[in-house]
Each structure stands twice: as structure tokens, then as C-alpha cells.
Design an enzyme around this catalytic site. Structure first.
Site, PDB file in Angstrom:
ATOM      1  CB  CYS A   1     -17.982 -28.694  16.668  1.00 31.63           C
ATOM      2  SG  CYS A   1     -17.721 -26.721  17.207  1.00 31.63           S
TER       3      CYS A   1
ATOM      4  CD  GLU B   1     -14.238 -30.386  16.967  1.00 34.56           C
ATOM      5  OE1 GLU B   1     -15.453 -30.512  16.731  1.00 34.56           O
ATOM      6  OE2 GLU B   1     -13.266 -29.922  17.344  1.00 34.56           O
TER       7      GLU B   1
HETATM    8  N1  THU Z   1     -15.981 -26.175  14.362  1.00 30.10           N
HETATM    9  C1  THU Z   1     -16.052 -27.228  14.394  1.00 30.10           C
HETATM   10  O1  THU Z   1     -16.366 -27.815  13.911  1.00 30.10           O
HETATM   11  N2  THU Z   1     -15.210 -27.674  15.536  1.00 30.10           N
HETATM   12  C2  THU Z   1     -14.111 -26.922  15.758  1.00 30.10           C
HETATM   13  O2  THU Z   1     -13.543 -27.707  17.289  1.00 30.10           O
HETATM   14  C3  THU Z   1     -13.846 -25.784  16.042  1.00 30.10           C
HETATM   15  C4  THU Z   1     -14.928 -24.799  15.125  1.00 30.10           C
HETATM   16  C5  THU Z   1     -16.446 -25.669  12.973  1.00 30.10           C
HETATM   17  C6  THU Z   1     -17.973 -24.704  14.100  1.00 30.10           C
HETATM   18  C7  THU Z   1     -18.198 -23.577  12.491  1.00 30.10           C
HETATM   19  O3  THU Z   1     -18.692 -24.405  11.591  1.00 30.10           O
HETATM   20  C8  THU Z   1     -17.310 -23.815  11.341  1.00 30.10           C
HETATM   21  O4  THU Z   1     -16.207 -25.097  12.294  1.00 30.10           O
HETATM   22  C9  THU Z   1     -16.388 -22.720  11.483  1.00 30.10           C
HETATM   23  O5  THU Z   1     -16.231 -22.193  13.311  1.00 30.10           O
END
Ligand code: THU
Length: 143
Positions: free
Chosen positions: A71, A73
Site C-alpha cells: 500500500c 501508506e
Molecule cells: N491500497 C493502498 O494503497 N492503501 C490502502 O490503505 C488500501 C489499499 C492499495 C492496495 C492495492 O494496490 C489497491 O489499493 C487495491 O486494494
């Protein structure tokens, strides 16, 4: 406010002592443009403000082996920690659609370093919400 040369190199670390929530969100929005999300099509950007006033950005980076995806973050947190920063004030999260609320793993990772920080994300009306991390992950695991 006049933005200097370093703003030109967005995505690298920057120093901004008194940044507004809107401006921090702009950094997150900019970071989302770098997302590598060919599988979900869901771009996420994060901008992490440290106690010292530095900003570390991150975007989600996916992988064909889905579980290897990371992710936005956590990328921002790992960039900051690997540069010696461990105390965070705020993180802005920008998503290309849907909820901007961070996933549970990212909440846990943030709470490892700064349980009293706040999170910025858009509500369903597109307004920036500021929520304490302690409210988003009450009684987080610690050792
Ligand atoms: N994702 C994030 O980058 N941050 C989050 O807090 C939730 C999900 C991303 C992971 C993945 O690449 C996409 O969003 C779909 O889940």
C-alpha cells in the site's frame, strides 16, 4: 507561498514546517500519479509529515503475485523510517475512487511509530476529514 526548486522534484523528501491539510493532500494526490496498480486499477497516494517537518510520499505498488503488493501508506512509512524518521504528525491519503480510509495493516504499521498522529482522507462528500489514528485502531497490538 512561493514553492522552491525542491517541489519540482515531487516524490522525493521535502521539508515543510507549516503545511496545510489541503497542501499535504496535494502531495498525496501527486504521489498517486506514480501508482503501479495494473491489477486493481486503484491508484493510491500518501504524504507523510514527520515531526521534523519533512514529507515522505508513497504510492501503491502492485505485483502479479498479489500478496506481494504494498500500500501507498506503508511505502511512505518505510521510506521515512529508512531515512531515520520515526515520529509522524500526519498522513494524507488520496485515492482514485472509493473510500480513502486506510487498510488495517497500514493502521497497525503507523501505530508502531506514532499512535498519536492524525490521518487525512476524503469523506464521501469529498471533504478532507482529519481523524486521530487512535480512533481508527483502538487498542492496537504492541509488544
Ligand atoms: N491500497 C493502498 O494503497 N492503501 C490502502 O490503505 C488500501 C489499499 C492499495 C492496495 C492495492 O494496490 C489497491 O489499493 C487495491 O486494494
Amino acid at each position: 507561498m512561493i514553492w522552491g526548486l525542491r517541489d519540482f522534484f515531487k516524490g522525493t523528501m521535502m521539508e515543510k514546517k507549516n503545511i496545510t491539510n489541503e497542501k499535504l493532500m496535494d502531495f498525496a494526490k501527486d504521489a498517486a500519479k506514480k501508482a503501479y496498480a495494473p491489477y486493481s486499477g486503484f491508484a493510491v497516494g500518501a504524504a507523510l509529515l514527520t515531526l521534523s517537518g519533512k514529507i515522505y510520499t508513497g504510492c501503491n505498488v502492485e505485483n502479479a503475485s498479489y500478496g506481494a503488493s504494498v500500500c501507498a501508506e506503508r511505502i511512505a512509512v518505510f521510506k521515512a523510517v529508512s531515512e531515520g524518521e520515526r515520529i509522524f504528525r500526519k498522513i494524507a491519503i488520496y485515492t482514485s475512487g472509493g473510500s480513502g480510509s486506510p487498510c488495517g495493516i497500514c493502521r497497525q504499521v503507523l501505530s508502531e511509530f506514532s499512535s498519536d498522529m492524525t490521518l487525512l482522507y476524503h469523506d464521501s462528500q469529498g471533504i478532507i476529514k482529519e481523524v486521530p489514528l487512535s480512533k481508527m485502531i483502538p487498542d492496537a497490538f504492541s509488544m
